[in-house]
Scaffold this motif. Structure first.
Motif, short mmCIF file in Angstrom:
data_model
loop_
_atom_site.label_atom_id
_atom_site.label_comp_id
_atom_site.label_asym_id
_atom_site.label_seq_id
_atom_site.Cartn_x
_atom_site.Cartn_y
_atom_site.Cartn_z
N GLN A 108 -17.68 50.97 3.12
CA GLN A 108 -16.77 51.16 4.25
C GLN A 108 -16.06 52.51 4.19
O GLN A 108 -15.91 53.18 5.20
N SER A 109 -15.63 52.92 3.00
CA SER A 109 -14.92 54.20 2.88
C SER A 109 -15.84 55.35 2.50
O SER A 109 -15.41 56.50 2.48
N ASN A 110 -17.09 55.02 2.14
CA ASN A 110 -18.07 56.02 1.70
C ASN A 110 -17.56 56.79 0.47
O ASN A 110 -17.75 57.99 0.36
N LYS A 111 -16.89 56.06 -0.46
CA LYS A 111 -16.35 56.67 -1.67
C LYS A 111 -16.87 55.95 -2.91
O LYS A 111 -17.21 54.77 -2.84
N GLN A 112 -16.91 56.67 -4.01
CA GLN A 112 -17.32 56.11 -5.29
C GLN A 112 -16.14 56.15 -6.27
O GLN A 112 -15.35 57.07 -6.24
N THR A 113 -16.08 55.12 -7.13
CA THR A 113 -15.11 55.08 -8.22
C THR A 113 -15.91 55.06 -9.51
O THR A 113 -16.87 54.29 -9.64
N PHE A 114 -15.51 55.89 -10.47
CA PHE A 114 -16.22 56.02 -11.73
C PHE A 114 -15.38 55.44 -12.87
O PHE A 114 -14.21 55.77 -13.01
N PHE A 115 -16.00 54.58 -13.69
CA PHE A 115 -15.36 54.01 -14.86
C PHE A 115 -16.04 54.63 -16.08
O PHE A 115 -17.22 54.39 -16.33
N THR A 116 -15.29 55.41 -16.84
CA THR A 116 -15.88 56.26 -17.89
C THR A 116 -15.35 55.95 -19.30
O THR A 116 -15.42 56.81 -20.17
N LYS A 117 -14.84 54.77 -19.54
CA LYS A 117 -14.25 54.45 -20.84
C LYS A 117 -15.25 53.93 -21.87
O LYS A 117 -14.89 53.69 -23.02
N HIS A 118 -16.51 53.74 -21.51
CA HIS A 118 -17.51 53.29 -22.49
C HIS A 118 -17.85 54.44 -23.44
O HIS A 118 -17.87 55.60 -23.04
N VAL A 130 -21.55 55.23 -17.83
CA VAL A 130 -20.64 55.24 -16.68
C VAL A 130 -21.00 54.10 -15.72
O VAL A 130 -22.16 53.90 -15.39
N VAL A 131 -19.97 53.36 -15.27
CA VAL A 131 -20.15 52.34 -14.24
C VAL A 131 -19.60 52.91 -12.94
O VAL A 131 -18.50 53.47 -12.91
N ILE A 132 -20.37 52.79 -11.87
CA ILE A 132 -19.99 53.36 -10.57
C ILE A 132 -19.87 52.22 -9.56
O ILE A 132 -20.73 51.34 -9.50
N VAL A 133 -18.79 52.25 -8.78
CA VAL A 133 -18.60 51.30 -7.68
C VAL A 133 -18.57 52.12 -6.40
O VAL A 133 -17.70 52.97 -6.21
#
Length: 64
Positions: free
Chosen positions: A27-37, A20-23
């Motif tokens: 500023q927004s105090n949010k995370q986005t998860f990239f789960t296609k690996h 999983v790659v996390i960004v």
């Protein structure tokens, strides 16, 4: 020692854990998860900084 985190001008933190790659956006105090690996991520590459930088991630070979 290998690093799994990249800091982008105090706006985003990009890192990976397993497949999983996390960004994280400070500023927004949010995370986005990239789960296609389909296997563990082993590298992250960033384009040169500009108005619209991009990020690519690579995984280890799934062959056993």
């Amino acid at each position: 020692m290998r690093s799994s985190a990249i800091l982008l001008i105090i706006k985003h933190l990009i890192y990976y854990i397993a497949a999983v790659v996390i960004v994280y956006d400070y500023q927004s105090n949010k995370q986005t998860f990239f789960t296609k690996h389909s296997d563990d991520v082993t590298s992250i590459c960033l384009s040169p900084l500009g108005s619209s930088p991009w990020c690519a991630s690579g995984q280890k070979c799934g062959k056993r």
